[in-house]
Scaffold this motif. Structure first.
Motif, PDB file in Angstrom:
ATOM      1  N   MET A 228      19.545 -43.606  10.830  1.00  0.00           N
ATOM      2  CA  MET A 228      19.104 -42.686  11.876  1.00  0.00           C
ATOM      3  C   MET A 228      18.587 -43.479  13.075  1.00  0.00           C
ATOM      4  O   MET A 228      17.837 -44.440  12.912  1.00  0.00           O
ATOM      5  N   VAL A 229      19.010 -43.068  14.271  1.00  0.00           N
ATOM      6  CA  VAL A 229      18.541 -43.717  15.489  1.00  0.00           C
ATOM      7  C   VAL A 229      17.731 -42.762  16.359  1.00  0.00           C
ATOM      8  O   VAL A 229      17.053 -43.197  17.280  1.00  0.00           O
ATOM      9  N   ALA A 230      17.819 -41.467  16.075  1.00  0.00           N
ATOM     10  CA  ALA A 230      17.027 -40.482  16.810  1.00  0.00           C
ATOM     11  C   ALA A 230      16.829 -39.260  15.925  1.00  0.00           C
ATOM     12  O   ALA A 230      17.697 -38.920  15.139  1.00  0.00           O
ATOM     13  N   ALA A 231      15.671 -38.647  16.033  1.00  0.00           N
ATOM     14  CA  ALA A 231      15.397 -37.415  15.298  1.00  0.00           C
ATOM     15  C   ALA A 231      14.535 -36.516  16.162  1.00  0.00           C
ATOM     16  O   ALA A 231      13.724 -36.995  16.957  1.00  0.00           O
ATOM     17  N   GLY A 232      14.750 -35.225  16.008  1.00  0.00           N
ATOM     18  CA  GLY A 232      13.952 -34.267  16.758  1.00  0.00           C
ATOM     19  C   GLY A 232      13.189 -33.358  15.823  1.00  0.00           C
ATOM     20  O   GLY A 232      13.639 -33.062  14.726  1.00  0.00           O
ATOM     21  N   LEU A 233      12.026 -32.956  16.260  1.00  0.00           N
ATOM     22  CA  LEU A 233      11.219 -32.015  15.491  1.00  0.00           C
ATOM     23  C   LEU A 233      11.357 -30.636  16.122  1.00  0.00           C
ATOM     24  O   LEU A 233      11.238 -30.487  17.336  1.00  0.00           O
ATOM     25  N   CYS A 234      11.630 -29.648  15.296  1.00  0.00           N
ATOM     26  CA  CYS A 234      11.760 -28.289  15.799  1.00  0.00           C
ATOM     27  C   CYS A 234      10.445 -27.538  15.568  1.00  0.00           C
ATOM     28  O   CYS A 234       9.516 -28.051  14.949  1.00  0.00           O
ATOM     29  N   HIS A 235      10.401 -26.317  16.030  1.00  0.00           N
ATOM     30  CA  HIS A 235       9.167 -25.534  15.897  1.00  0.00           C
ATOM     31  C   HIS A 235       8.838 -25.248  14.434  1.00  0.00           C
ATOM     32  O   HIS A 235       7.666 -25.172  14.058  1.00  0.00           O
ATOM     33  N   SER A 236       9.860 -25.135  13.588  1.00  0.00           N
ATOM     34  CA  SER A 236       9.616 -24.942  12.151  1.00  0.00           C
ATOM     35  C   SER A 236       8.885 -26.144  11.560  1.00  0.00           C
ATOM     36  O   SER A 236       8.005 -25.998  10.707  1.00  0.00           O
ATOM     37  N   ASP A 237       9.240 -27.358  12.014  1.00  0.00           N
ATOM     38  CA  ASP A 237       8.542 -28.560  11.559  1.00  0.00           C
ATOM     39  C   ASP A 237       7.073 -28.506  11.960  1.00  0.00           C
ATOM     40  O   ASP A 237       6.187 -28.864  11.185  1.00  0.00           O
ATOM     41  N   ASP A 238       6.802 -28.036  13.183  1.00  0.00           N
ATOM     42  CA  ASP A 238       5.427 -27.947  13.652  1.00  0.00           C
ATOM     43  C   ASP A 238       4.626 -26.941  12.829  1.00  0.00           C
ATOM     44  O   ASP A 238       3.449 -27.160  12.553  1.00  0.00           O
ATOM     45  N   HIS A 239       5.255 -25.856  12.394  1.00  0.00           N
ATOM     46  CA  HIS A 239       4.558 -24.885  11.536  1.00  0.00           C
ATOM     47  C   HIS A 239       4.103 -25.552  10.237  1.00  0.00           C
ATOM     48  O   HIS A 239       3.001 -25.286   9.750  1.00  0.00           O
ATOM     49  N   ILE A 240       4.930 -26.425   9.679  1.00  0.00           N
ATOM     50  CA  ILE A 240       4.543 -27.144   8.460  1.00  0.00           C
ATOM     51  C   ILE A 240       3.388 -28.093   8.770  1.00  0.00           C
ATOM     52  O   ILE A 240       2.408 -28.167   8.028  1.00  0.00           O
ATOM     53  N   ALA A 241       3.477 -28.811   9.896  1.00  0.00           N
ATOM     54  CA  ALA A 241       2.453 -29.804  10.251  1.00  0.00           C
ATOM     55  C   ALA A 241       1.072 -29.193  10.438  1.00  0.00           C
ATOM     56  O   ALA A 241       0.073 -29.791  10.051  1.00  0.00           O
ATOM     57  N   VAL A 242       1.012 -28.013  11.033  1.00  0.00           N
ATOM     58  CA  VAL A 242      -0.301 -27.395  11.285  1.00  0.00           C
ATOM     59  C   VAL A 242      -0.771 -26.526  10.126  1.00  0.00           C
ATOM     60  O   VAL A 242      -1.881 -26.015  10.140  1.00  0.00           O
ATOM     61  N   GLY A 243       0.086 -26.344   9.115  1.00  0.00           N
ATOM     62  CA  GLY A 243      -0.313 -25.597   7.936  1.00  0.00           C
ATOM     63  C   GLY A 243       0.018 -24.119   7.971  1.00  0.00           C
ATOM     64  O   GLY A 243      -0.406 -23.372   7.093  1.00  0.00           O
ATOM     65  N   ASP A 244       0.771 -23.660   8.983  1.00  0.00           N
ATOM     66  CA  ASP A 244       1.167 -22.252   9.056  1.00  0.00           C
ATOM     67  C   ASP A 244       2.214 -21.879   8.013  1.00  0.00           C
ATOM     68  O   ASP A 244       2.329 -20.733   7.619  1.00  0.00           O
ATOM     69  N   SER A 245       3.017 -22.858   7.629  1.00  0.00           N
ATOM     70  CA  SER A 245       4.107 -22.620   6.685  1.00  0.00           C
ATOM     71  C   SER A 245       4.108 -23.763   5.682  1.00  0.00           C
ATOM     72  O   SER A 245       4.047 -24.925   6.070  1.00  0.00           O
ATOM     73  N   GLY A 246       4.170 -23.452   4.422  1.00  0.00           N
ATOM     74  CA  GLY A 246       4.087 -24.473   3.398  1.00  0.00           C
ATOM     75  C   GLY A 246       5.389 -25.229   3.194  1.00  0.00           C
ATOM     76  O   GLY A 246       6.472 -24.682   3.333  1.00  0.00           O
ATOM     77  N   ALA A 247       5.274 -26.494   2.866  1.00  0.00           N
ATOM     78  CA  ALA A 247       6.429 -27.302   2.473  1.00  0.00           C
ATOM     79  C   ALA A 247       6.606 -27.136   0.967  1.00  0.00           C
ATOM     80  O   ALA A 247       5.633 -26.942   0.239  1.00  0.00           O
ATOM     81  N   PRO A 248       7.847 -27.206   0.474  1.00  0.00           N
ATOM     82  CA  PRO A 248       8.071 -27.042  -0.967  1.00  0.00           C
ATOM     83  C   PRO A 248       7.316 -28.078  -1.794  1.00  0.00           C
ATOM     84  O   PRO A 248       6.702 -27.742  -2.788  1.00  0.00           O
ATOM     85  N   THR A 249       7.354 -29.332  -1.382  1.00  0.00           N
ATOM     86  CA  THR A 249       6.634 -30.414  -2.052  1.00  0.00           C
ATOM     87  C   THR A 249       6.249 -31.455  -1.016  1.00  0.00           C
ATOM     88  O   THR A 249       6.825 -31.509   0.058  1.00  0.00           O
ATOM     89  N   PHE A 250       5.283 -32.260  -1.351  1.00  0.00           N
ATOM     90  CA  PHE A 250       4.885 -33.372  -0.473  1.00  0.00           C
ATOM     91  C   PHE A 250       5.084 -34.674  -1.223  1.00  0.00           C
ATOM     92  O   PHE A 250       4.922 -34.699  -2.433  1.00  0.00           O
TER      93      PHE A 250
END
Length: 78
Positions: A27-49
Motif C-alpha cells: 500500500m502506498v496510499a490509504a484514505g479514511l472514510c466517515h465510517s472509519d471515523d465513527h469507529i475511532a470516536v466510538g460511535d460504531s463498534g468494530a467487530p474485533t480489535f
C-alpha cells in the motif's frame, strides 16, 4: 486502531505469504472514510480489535517470487 475511542496509528505488519489465488499489495496510499471515523470516536463498534482502518487505497502488486511478474502492477482498494 486498538481501542475505541482511540487514536489513529500507522503500523507495519508482517503478513503470511500469499496463497494460491491471492496477491500481496504494498500500500502506498490509504484514505479514511466517515465510517472509519465513527469507529475511532466510538460511535460504531468494530467487530474485533485491533482493527485496520483505511480500506480505501492504492498500491503496487508484488510478485509472488523473484521469478514471477504480476499480471498487473497497480491495485486500487475500496
Amino acid at each position: 486502531m486498538r481501542t475505541a475511542p482511540g487514536p489513529y496509528e500507522v503500523v507495519e505488519l508482517e503478513v503470511a505469504e500469499p496463497q494460491q489465488g491471492e496477491v500481496q499489495v504494498r500500500m502506498v496510499a490509504a484514505g479514511l472514510c466517515h465510517s472509519d471515523d465513527h469507529i475511532a470516536v466510538g460511535d460504531s463498534g468494530a467487530p474485533t480489535f485491533p482493527f485496520a482502518l483505511g480500506h480505501e487505497g492504492a498500491g503496487v502488486v508484488l510478485p509472488r517470487s523473484a521469478q514471477e511478474s504480476p499480471t498487473w502492477s497497480r491495485a486500487i482498494t475500496s
